[in-house]
Design a protein around this motif. Structure first.
Motif, mmCIF file in Angstrom:
data_model
loop_
_atom_site.group_PDB
_atom_site.id
_atom_site.type_symbol
_atom_site.label_atom_id
_atom_site.label_comp_id
_atom_site.label_asym_id
_atom_site.label_seq_id
_atom_site.Cartn_x
_atom_site.Cartn_y
_atom_site.Cartn_z
ATOM 1 N N ALA A 126 1.300 10.280 -2.887
ATOM 2 C CA ALA A 126 0.215 9.342 -3.186
ATOM 3 C C ALA A 126 0.126 8.235 -2.144
ATOM 4 C CB ALA A 126 0.427 8.736 -4.579
ATOM 5 N N ALA A 127 1.255 7.886 -1.536
ATOM 6 C CA ALA A 127 1.273 6.823 -0.522
ATOM 7 C C ALA A 127 0.427 7.181 0.687
ATOM 8 C CB ALA A 127 2.707 6.533 -0.094
ATOM 9 N N GLU A 128 0.139 8.468 0.883
ATOM 10 C CA GLU A 128 -0.690 8.879 2.008
ATOM 11 C C GLU A 128 -2.134 8.398 1.866
ATOM 12 O OE1 GLU A 128 -0.347 13.101 2.368
ATOM 13 O OE2 GLU A 128 1.780 13.048 2.909
ATOM 14 N N LEU A 129 -2.501 7.920 0.686
ATOM 15 C CA LEU A 129 -3.845 7.387 0.472
ATOM 16 C C LEU A 129 -3.944 5.914 0.847
ATOM 17 C CD1 LEU A 129 -4.471 9.175 -2.915
ATOM 18 C CD2 LEU A 129 -5.818 9.524 -0.831
ATOM 19 N N GLN A 130 -2.834 5.315 1.244
ATOM 20 C CA GLN A 130 -2.827 3.906 1.649
ATOM 21 C C GLN A 130 -2.272 3.790 3.067
ATOM 22 O OE1 GLN A 130 -1.523 3.162 -2.860
ATOM 23 N NE2 GLN A 130 -1.184 1.365 -1.592
ATOM 24 N N THR A 131 -2.175 2.582 3.550
ATOM 25 C CA THR A 131 -1.742 2.365 4.929
ATOM 26 C C THR A 131 -0.225 2.504 5.091
ATOM 27 O OG1 THR A 131 -1.601 -0.025 4.540
ATOM 28 C CG2 THR A 131 -3.686 0.839 5.419
ATOM 29 N N VAL B 149 5.382 0.927 -4.653
ATOM 30 C CA VAL B 149 6.678 1.213 -5.284
ATOM 31 C C VAL B 149 6.787 0.473 -6.614
ATOM 32 C CG1 VAL B 149 9.182 0.996 -5.065
ATOM 33 C CG2 VAL B 149 7.815 1.697 -3.092
ATOM 34 N N THR B 150 6.334 -0.766 -6.639
ATOM 35 C CA THR B 150 6.402 -1.540 -7.881
ATOM 36 C C THR B 150 5.582 -0.878 -8.981
ATOM 37 O OG1 THR B 150 6.694 -3.589 -6.620
ATOM 38 C CG2 THR B 150 6.019 -3.805 -8.906
ATOM 39 N N ALA B 151 4.409 -0.362 -8.629
ATOM 40 C CA ALA B 151 3.557 0.293 -9.626
ATOM 41 C C ALA B 151 4.188 1.580 -10.137
ATOM 42 C CB ALA B 151 2.185 0.579 -9.025
ATOM 43 N N TRP B 152 4.602 2.452 -9.239
ATOM 44 C CA TRP B 152 5.166 3.731 -9.671
ATOM 45 C C TRP B 152 6.484 3.538 -10.405
ATOM 46 C CZ3 TRP B 152 3.728 9.043 -8.838
ATOM 47 C CH2 TRP B 152 2.426 9.180 -8.356
ATOM 48 N N HIS B 153 7.274 2.561 -9.991
ATOM 49 C CA HIS B 153 8.521 2.283 -10.694
ATOM 50 C C HIS B 153 8.246 1.729 -12.086
ATOM 51 C CE1 HIS B 153 11.767 -0.587 -11.880
ATOM 52 N NE2 HIS B 153 12.495 0.484 -11.654
ATOM 53 N N GLU C 132 6.178 12.944 -5.538
ATOM 54 C CA GLU C 132 4.744 12.762 -5.765
ATOM 55 C C GLU C 132 4.307 11.335 -5.445
ATOM 56 O OE1 GLU C 132 4.348 14.112 -9.792
ATOM 57 O OE2 GLU C 132 4.862 16.175 -9.256
ATOM 58 N N CYS C 133 5.186 10.375 -5.685
ATOM 59 C CA CYS C 133 4.917 8.985 -5.313
ATOM 60 C C CYS C 133 4.700 8.881 -3.807
ATOM 61 C CB CYS C 133 6.076 8.101 -5.754
ATOM 62 S SG CYS C 133 6.002 6.389 -5.186
ATOM 63 N N ALA C 134 5.534 9.556 -3.031
ATOM 64 C CA ALA C 134 5.388 9.540 -1.569
ATOM 65 C C ALA C 134 4.097 10.216 -1.142
ATOM 66 C CB ALA C 134 6.596 10.224 -0.924
ATOM 67 N N ARG D 212 8.741 5.660 4.392
ATOM 68 C CA ARG D 212 9.362 4.453 3.855
ATOM 69 C C ARG D 212 9.437 4.471 2.327
ATOM 70 N NH1 ARG D 212 11.931 0.695 4.457
ATOM 71 N NH2 ARG D 212 10.568 -1.129 4.181
ATOM 72 N N VAL D 213 8.817 5.446 1.706
ATOM 73 C CA VAL D 213 8.771 5.490 0.246
ATOM 74 C C VAL D 213 10.084 6.041 -0.303
ATOM 75 C CG1 VAL D 213 7.573 6.412 -1.767
ATOM 76 C CG2 VAL D 213 6.279 5.831 0.293
ATOM 77 N N PRO D 214 10.720 5.358 -1.261
ATOM 78 C CA PRO D 214 11.958 5.874 -1.867
ATOM 79 C C PRO D 214 11.730 7.236 -2.504
ATOM 80 C CG PRO D 214 11.582 3.583 -2.491
ATOM 81 C CD PRO D 214 10.335 4.044 -1.820
#
Length: 388
Positions: A193-198, A160-164, A189-191, A203-205
Protein backbone atom coordinates in the motif's frame (compact mmCIF):
# COMPACT_ATOMS: atom_id res chain seq x y z
CA UNK A 1 -7.36 14.04 6.26
CA UNK A 2 -6.96 14.68 9.94
CA UNK A 3 -3.30 14.36 9.02
CA UNK A 4 -1.38 15.65 5.99
CA UNK A 5 -2.93 12.90 3.88
CA UNK A 6 -5.48 15.63 3.35
CA UNK A 7 -4.44 19.05 4.61
CA UNK A 8 -7.19 21.24 3.27
CA UNK A 9 -7.27 25.00 3.19
CA UNK A 10 -10.44 27.00 3.29
CA UNK A 11 -12.26 26.98 -0.02
CA UNK A 12 -14.33 30.13 -0.58
CA UNK A 13 -17.86 29.52 0.64
CA UNK A 14 -17.27 25.92 1.75
CA UNK A 15 -16.25 26.66 5.32
CA UNK A 16 -19.11 29.08 5.87
CA UNK A 17 -21.66 26.52 4.77
CA UNK A 18 -20.16 23.69 6.78
CA UNK A 19 -19.89 25.64 10.01
CA UNK A 20 -22.99 27.79 9.92
CA UNK A 21 -25.74 25.57 8.48
CA UNK A 22 -27.95 24.08 11.17
CA UNK A 23 -30.73 22.00 9.66
CA UNK A 24 -32.82 20.45 12.43
CA UNK A 25 -34.38 18.08 9.90
CA UNK A 26 -31.25 16.02 9.32
CA UNK A 27 -32.35 12.93 7.43
CA UNK A 28 -31.06 9.63 8.72
CA UNK A 29 -29.56 7.30 6.11
CA UNK A 30 -32.05 4.84 4.72
CA UNK A 31 -31.05 1.43 6.00
CA UNK A 32 -33.23 -1.37 4.61
CA UNK A 33 -34.21 -3.94 7.20
CA UNK A 34 -35.39 -6.65 4.80
CA UNK A 35 -32.93 -8.41 2.47
CA UNK A 36 -30.41 -5.82 3.63
CA UNK A 37 -27.33 -7.33 2.11
CA UNK A 38 -28.91 -7.90 -1.30
CA UNK A 39 -30.35 -4.39 -1.50
CA UNK A 40 -27.15 -2.73 -0.39
CA UNK A 41 -25.09 -4.85 -2.77
CA UNK A 42 -27.35 -3.82 -5.66
CA UNK A 43 -27.06 -0.17 -4.66
CA UNK A 44 -23.25 -0.08 -4.80
CA UNK A 45 -22.72 -2.60 -7.57
CA UNK A 46 -19.53 -4.48 -8.42
CA UNK A 47 -15.98 -3.18 -8.40
CA UNK A 48 -14.00 -3.27 -11.64
CA UNK A 49 -11.39 -5.50 -9.99
CA UNK A 50 -10.17 -6.47 -6.53
CA UNK A 51 -7.62 -3.67 -6.38
CA UNK A 52 -4.36 -4.40 -4.59
CA UNK A 53 -5.34 -7.04 -2.02
CA UNK A 54 -8.55 -8.95 -2.61
CA UNK A 55 -10.93 -11.03 -0.47
CA UNK A 56 -8.26 -13.52 0.61
CA UNK A 57 -5.99 -10.80 1.99
CA UNK A 58 -5.38 -10.13 5.66
CA UNK A 59 -5.94 -6.42 5.00
CA UNK A 60 -9.55 -7.02 4.00
CA UNK A 61 -10.07 -9.16 7.10
CA UNK A 62 -8.66 -6.55 9.48
CA UNK A 63 -9.74 -3.28 7.85
CA UNK A 64 -13.33 -4.43 7.28
CA UNK A 65 -13.85 -5.00 11.01
CA UNK A 66 -15.85 -2.36 12.87
CA UNK A 67 -12.85 -1.66 15.12
CA UNK A 68 -11.23 0.19 12.22
CA UNK A 69 -14.21 2.46 11.60
CA UNK A 70 -13.68 4.70 14.63
CA UNK A 71 -11.22 3.32 17.13
CA UNK A 72 -8.27 2.39 14.92
CA UNK A 73 -8.67 5.50 12.82
CA UNK A 74 -8.89 7.90 15.77
CA UNK A 75 -5.95 6.23 17.51
CA UNK A 76 -3.77 6.76 14.46
CA UNK A 77 -4.72 10.37 13.71
CA UNK A 78 -4.20 11.44 17.32
CA UNK A 79 -0.83 9.71 17.74
CA UNK A 80 0.29 11.24 14.44
CA UNK A 81 0.19 14.68 16.08
CA UNK A 82 3.36 13.82 17.97
CA UNK A 83 5.17 14.71 14.76
CA UNK A 84 5.55 18.53 14.97
CA UNK A 85 5.55 18.88 11.19
CA UNK A 86 2.24 17.07 10.90
CA UNK A 87 0.68 19.21 13.61
CA UNK A 88 1.85 22.34 11.81
CA UNK A 89 0.26 21.16 8.56
CA UNK A 90 -3.03 20.29 10.27
CA UNK A 91 -3.25 23.60 12.13
CA UNK A 92 -2.36 25.49 8.95
CA UNK A 93 -5.22 23.84 7.08
CA UNK A 94 -7.85 24.67 9.71
CA UNK A 95 -10.18 22.04 8.28
CA UNK A 96 -10.17 19.61 11.20
CA UNK A 97 -11.92 22.00 13.54
CA UNK A 98 -14.26 23.64 11.05
CA UNK A 99 -15.11 20.74 8.74
CA UNK A 100 -14.52 17.75 10.98
CA UNK A 101 -17.19 15.50 9.50
CA UNK A 102 -16.04 16.17 5.94
CA UNK A 103 -12.39 15.64 6.81
CA UNK A 104 -13.23 12.36 8.54
CA UNK A 105 -15.29 11.18 5.58
CA UNK A 106 -12.73 12.09 2.93
CA UNK A 107 -9.95 10.44 4.88
CA UNK A 108 -11.94 7.26 5.37
CA UNK A 109 -12.84 7.35 1.67
CA UNK A 110 -9.18 7.38 0.71
CA UNK A 111 -8.19 4.63 3.15
CA UNK A 112 -11.16 2.59 1.95
CA UNK A 113 -10.09 2.99 -1.66
CA UNK A 114 -6.53 1.92 -0.90
CA UNK A 115 -7.66 -1.17 0.97
CA UNK A 116 -10.77 -2.26 -0.92
CA UNK A 117 -11.06 -0.14 -4.06
CA UNK A 118 -10.51 -1.08 -7.68
CA UNK A 119 -7.06 -0.37 -9.05
CA UNK A 120 -7.99 2.29 -11.64
CA UNK A 121 -9.83 4.83 -9.41
CA UNK A 122 -7.45 4.22 -6.51
CA UNK A 123 -4.37 4.90 -8.63
CA UNK A 124 -6.01 8.12 -9.79
CA UNK A 125 -6.93 9.18 -6.24
CA UNK A 126 -3.36 8.56 -5.08
CA UNK A 127 -1.99 10.62 -7.96
CA UNK A 128 -4.31 13.53 -7.17
CA UNK A 129 -3.39 13.28 -3.50
CA UNK A 130 0.19 14.23 -4.33
CA UNK A 131 -1.18 17.51 -5.69
CA UNK A 132 -3.35 17.97 -2.60
CA UNK A 133 -0.32 17.45 -0.37
CA UNK A 134 1.70 19.93 -2.39
CA UNK A 135 -0.16 22.78 -0.72
CA UNK A 136 0.59 21.48 2.78
CA UNK A 137 3.96 23.20 3.02
CA UNK A 138 5.24 25.88 5.31
CA UNK A 139 7.39 26.62 8.35
CA UNK A 140 6.87 24.64 11.53
CA UNK A 141 6.64 27.06 14.47
CA UNK A 142 7.92 24.41 16.91
CA UNK A 143 11.10 23.35 15.12
CA UNK A 144 11.55 26.37 12.87
CA UNK A 145 12.10 24.07 9.91
CA UNK A 146 10.06 23.57 6.79
CA UNK A 147 7.39 20.92 6.54
CA UNK A 148 6.07 19.22 3.44
CA UNK A 149 3.24 16.68 3.51
CA UNK A 150 4.81 14.91 0.53
CA UNK A 151 8.03 14.28 2.46
CA UNK A 152 8.62 10.48 2.36
CA UNK A 153 9.48 10.24 6.06
CA UNK A 154 6.39 12.22 7.05
CA UNK A 155 4.27 9.96 4.88
CA UNK A 156 5.93 6.89 6.40
CA UNK A 157 5.03 8.05 9.92
CA UNK A 158 1.38 8.45 8.91
CA UNK A 159 1.31 5.16 7.05
CA UNK A 160 2.89 2.99 9.75
CA UNK A 161 0.88 4.64 12.51
CA UNK A 162 -2.37 3.99 10.63
CA UNK A 163 -1.69 0.36 9.75
CA UNK A 164 -0.35 -0.36 13.23
CA UNK A 165 -3.31 1.30 14.97
CA UNK A 166 -5.86 -0.53 12.82
CA UNK A 167 -4.22 -3.87 13.60
CA UNK A 168 -3.70 -3.04 17.28
CA UNK A 169 -7.38 -2.20 17.76
CA UNK A 170 -8.49 -5.21 15.74
CA UNK A 171 -6.51 -7.52 18.00
CA UNK A 172 -7.57 -5.78 21.21
CA UNK A 173 -11.23 -5.06 20.47
CA UNK A 174 -12.10 -7.13 17.44
CA UNK A 175 -11.06 -10.46 16.01
CA UNK A 176 -8.18 -11.25 18.33
CA UNK A 177 -4.51 -11.81 17.65
CA UNK A 178 -3.50 -12.76 14.13
CA UNK A 179 -1.61 -15.97 13.48
CA UNK A 180 2.12 -15.35 12.88
CA UNK A 181 1.83 -16.09 9.15
CA UNK A 182 -1.16 -13.75 8.83
CA UNK A 183 0.68 -10.97 10.58
CA UNK A 184 3.63 -11.25 8.21
CA UNK A 185 1.22 -11.06 5.29
CA UNK A 186 -0.43 -8.01 6.83
CA UNK A 187 2.85 -6.09 7.00
CA UNK A 188 3.76 -7.21 3.50
CA UNK A 189 0.45 -5.76 2.34
CA UNK A 190 1.20 -2.59 4.31
CA UNK A 191 4.40 -2.19 2.28
CA UNK A 192 2.46 -2.76 -0.92
CA UNK A 193 0.00 0.00 0.00
CA UNK A 194 2.94 2.34 0.64
CA UNK A 195 3.59 2.33 -3.11
CA UNK A 196 0.58 4.64 -3.44
CA UNK A 197 2.39 7.36 -1.49
CA UNK A 198 5.77 9.06 -1.71
CA UNK A 199 7.19 6.49 0.72
CA UNK A 200 10.17 4.30 -0.05
CA UNK A 201 8.58 0.83 0.37
CA UNK A 202 11.91 -0.54 1.62
CA UNK A 203 11.50 1.67 4.71
CA UNK A 204 8.20 0.05 5.70
CA UNK A 205 8.44 -2.42 8.64
CA UNK A 206 7.69 -6.02 7.64
CA UNK A 207 7.09 -7.62 11.05
CA UNK A 208 5.92 -6.84 14.58
CA UNK A 209 9.54 -6.61 15.73
CA UNK A 210 10.36 -4.14 12.97
CA UNK A 211 7.31 -2.04 13.85
CA UNK A 212 8.46 -1.88 17.47
CA UNK A 213 11.94 -0.90 16.27
CA UNK A 214 10.44 1.80 14.04
CA UNK A 215 8.56 3.42 16.92
CA UNK A 216 11.69 3.27 19.07
CA UNK A 217 13.61 4.96 16.26
CA UNK A 218 10.96 7.69 16.03
CA UNK A 219 10.52 8.21 19.78
CA UNK A 220 13.40 10.72 20.27
CA UNK A 221 11.95 12.82 17.45
CA UNK A 222 8.41 12.94 18.81
CA UNK A 223 7.32 16.10 20.54
CA UNK A 224 4.20 17.71 21.83
CA UNK A 225 3.08 21.32 21.76
CA UNK A 226 0.14 23.43 22.80
CA UNK A 227 -1.28 23.01 19.29
CA UNK A 228 -0.83 19.22 19.32
CA UNK A 229 -2.51 18.83 22.72
CA UNK A 230 -5.37 21.05 21.61
CA UNK A 231 -5.94 19.10 18.39
CA UNK A 232 -5.79 15.69 20.07
CA UNK A 233 -8.27 16.67 22.79
CA UNK A 234 -10.56 18.09 20.12
CA UNK A 235 -10.48 14.87 18.07
CA UNK A 236 -10.97 12.67 21.13
CA UNK A 237 -14.35 14.32 21.62
CA UNK A 238 -15.50 11.87 18.97
CA UNK A 239 -18.94 13.38 18.53
CA UNK A 240 -17.31 16.24 16.61
CA UNK A 241 -17.14 13.89 13.59
CA UNK A 242 -20.93 13.62 13.40
CA UNK A 243 -22.68 15.49 10.57
CA UNK A 244 -22.85 19.19 11.52
CA UNK A 245 -26.49 19.39 10.40
CA UNK A 246 -27.60 17.00 13.12
CA UNK A 247 -29.80 18.54 15.76
CA UNK A 248 -29.06 18.15 19.45
CA UNK A 249 -31.61 15.39 19.92
CA UNK A 250 -30.25 13.48 16.95
CA UNK A 251 -26.75 13.62 18.42
CA UNK A 252 -27.86 12.53 21.88
CA UNK A 253 -27.99 8.75 21.20
CA UNK A 254 -24.38 8.82 19.99
CA UNK A 255 -22.91 10.53 23.06
CA UNK A 256 -22.66 7.45 25.34
CA UNK A 257 -21.03 5.54 22.49
CA UNK A 258 -18.50 8.28 21.70
CA UNK A 259 -17.70 8.66 25.41
CA UNK A 260 -16.93 4.95 25.80
CA UNK A 261 -14.89 4.77 22.60
CA UNK A 262 -12.91 7.87 23.51
CA UNK A 263 -11.83 6.24 26.77
CA UNK A 264 -11.07 3.08 24.84
CA UNK A 265 -8.76 4.97 22.47
CA UNK A 266 -6.87 6.55 25.37
CA UNK A 267 -6.49 3.14 27.02
CA UNK A 268 -4.44 1.99 24.00
CA UNK A 269 -1.83 4.76 24.24
CA UNK A 270 1.57 3.90 25.71
CA UNK A 271 2.23 5.87 28.88
CA UNK A 272 4.91 8.06 27.28
CA UNK A 273 2.42 9.14 24.61
CA UNK A 274 -0.22 9.98 27.20
CA UNK A 275 2.38 12.02 29.06
CA UNK A 276 3.40 13.90 25.91
CA UNK A 277 -0.23 14.67 25.09
CA UNK A 278 -1.06 15.72 28.67
CA UNK A 279 -3.78 13.09 28.93
CA UNK A 280 -4.60 11.61 32.30
CA UNK A 281 -6.57 8.38 32.54
CA UNK A 282 -6.04 6.02 35.43
CA UNK A 283 -5.93 2.21 35.51
CA UNK A 284 -9.45 2.00 36.94
CA UNK A 285 -10.93 3.84 33.94
CA UNK A 286 -8.85 1.69 31.62
CA UNK A 287 -10.09 -1.44 33.33
CA UNK A 288 -13.69 -0.41 32.58
CA UNK A 289 -13.10 1.16 29.16
CA UNK A 290 -11.31 -1.80 27.58
CA UNK A 291 -14.04 -4.45 28.08
CA UNK A 292 -16.76 -1.88 27.38
CA UNK A 293 -15.11 -0.92 24.09
CA UNK A 294 -14.67 -4.59 23.22
CA UNK A 295 -18.37 -5.22 23.90
CA UNK A 296 -19.43 -2.29 21.70
CA UNK A 297 -17.50 -3.70 18.76
CA UNK A 298 -18.88 -7.19 19.27
CA UNK A 299 -22.41 -5.78 19.03
CA UNK A 300 -21.62 -3.74 15.91
CA UNK A 301 -19.83 -6.61 14.24
CA UNK A 302 -22.78 -8.95 14.70
CA UNK A 303 -25.19 -6.61 12.90
CA UNK A 304 -24.58 -5.58 9.32
CA UNK A 305 -27.51 -3.17 9.58
CA UNK A 306 -25.86 -1.40 12.51
CA UNK A 307 -22.43 -1.33 10.86
CA UNK A 308 -23.90 -0.01 7.62
CA UNK A 309 -25.87 2.64 9.50
CA UNK A 310 -22.79 3.88 11.37
CA UNK A 311 -20.75 4.00 8.17
CA UNK A 312 -23.56 5.89 6.44
CA UNK A 313 -23.63 8.48 9.21
CA UNK A 314 -19.90 8.88 9.80
CA UNK A 315 -18.27 8.29 6.43
CA UNK A 316 -20.69 7.84 3.53
CA UNK A 317 -17.87 8.68 1.11
CA UNK A 318 -16.21 5.36 1.99
CA UNK A 319 -19.22 3.20 1.18
CA UNK A 320 -18.78 2.79 -2.61
CA UNK A 321 -15.42 1.06 -2.22
CA UNK A 322 -15.97 -0.61 1.16
CA UNK A 323 -19.43 -2.14 0.82
CA UNK A 324 -18.76 -4.52 -2.10
CA UNK A 325 -15.76 -5.87 -0.17
CA UNK A 326 -17.62 -6.13 3.14
CA UNK A 327 -20.49 -7.99 1.44
CA UNK A 328 -18.20 -10.24 -0.58
CA UNK A 329 -19.53 -9.07 -3.95
CA UNK A 330 -17.40 -10.55 -6.72
CA UNK A 331 -15.58 -7.98 -8.83
CA UNK A 332 -16.16 -7.73 -12.59
CA UNK A 333 -12.59 -8.94 -12.99
CA UNK A 334 -11.73 -11.02 -9.90
CA UNK A 335 -8.02 -10.23 -10.07
CA UNK A 336 -5.56 -8.13 -8.08
CA UNK A 337 -2.58 -6.07 -9.15
CA UNK A 338 0.13 -4.01 -7.46
CA UNK A 339 0.20 -0.22 -7.22
CA UNK A 340 3.31 -0.09 -9.40
CA UNK A 341 1.62 -2.19 -12.08
CA UNK A 342 -1.50 -0.02 -11.91
CA UNK A 343 0.48 3.21 -12.11
CA UNK A 344 2.26 1.97 -15.22
CA UNK A 345 -0.95 0.63 -16.78
CA UNK A 346 -2.98 3.80 -16.27
CA UNK A 347 -0.20 6.28 -17.01
CA UNK A 348 0.63 7.69 -13.57
CA UNK A 349 4.08 8.46 -12.26
CA UNK A 350 5.40 6.83 -9.13
CA UNK A 351 4.19 9.22 -6.36
CA UNK A 352 7.71 10.33 -5.37
CA UNK A 353 8.21 11.53 -8.95
CA UNK A 354 4.69 12.80 -9.62
CA UNK A 355 3.86 16.45 -10.37
CA UNK A 356 7.38 17.66 -9.64
CA UNK A 357 6.89 20.84 -11.67
CA UNK A 358 3.65 21.64 -9.90
CA UNK A 359 5.22 20.97 -6.51
CA UNK A 360 8.16 23.25 -7.38
CA UNK A 361 5.72 26.05 -8.24
CA UNK A 362 4.02 25.57 -4.89
CA UNK A 363 7.38 25.98 -3.14
CA UNK A 364 8.04 29.16 -5.08
CA UNK A 365 4.63 30.60 -4.26
CA UNK A 366 4.93 29.88 -0.53
CA UNK A 367 8.62 30.26 0.30
CA UNK A 368 9.80 32.75 -2.33
CA UNK A 369 6.75 34.84 -3.15
CA UNK A 370 4.99 34.69 0.23
CA UNK A 371 1.68 33.70 -1.39
CA UNK A 372 -0.86 31.05 -0.52
CA UNK A 373 -0.35 27.76 -2.41
CA UNK A 374 -2.56 26.86 -5.35
CA UNK A 375 -5.67 24.83 -4.53
CA UNK A 376 -5.79 23.12 -7.91
CA UNK A 377 -5.20 19.68 -6.43
CA UNK A 378 -7.74 20.28 -3.70
CA UNK A 379 -10.44 21.17 -6.18
CA UNK A 380 -9.58 18.20 -8.41
CA UNK A 381 -9.63 15.80 -5.47
CA UNK A 382 -13.34 16.28 -4.80
CA UNK A 383 -14.23 14.09 -7.76
CA UNK A 384 -12.05 11.24 -6.50
CA UNK A 385 -12.14 11.44 -2.68
CA UNK A 386 -15.38 13.24 -1.98
CA UNK A 387 -16.82 16.74 -1.87
CA UNK A 388 -15.76 19.15 0.82
Amino acid sequence: MFSPIETLAKVPGALTKASSTKDPSYKWPRVPLIDTRRKVAEKYGRAEDYGFFGPDSVSWKVWSHSSSLILGFVRSVTIEHLDPNLTAAVVQSGGVKYRTHTRYGRTMAYFSQVTFGASRPTAKAADVLVKVHSKAIGTDPVTGGRYDANDPESQLWIHVTAWHSILYCYEKFGGGKLAPAEELRYWDECARAAELQTIDPDRVPRSRAEVVAYFEEKRPHLASSEAAVDMVKFILALHVALPPTMSRWQRAPFLPLTFILSKGVIATYPKYMRDLLAIRQGPLVNAVAIPATWAVHQVIERSFVLKYFLMSVLSPQALPSAIPAVLGVEAEKPVTTTPREAQARYGYDVPREAHLGFRAKQYQRVFDDGQAPSEEGLVESQEHIGAM
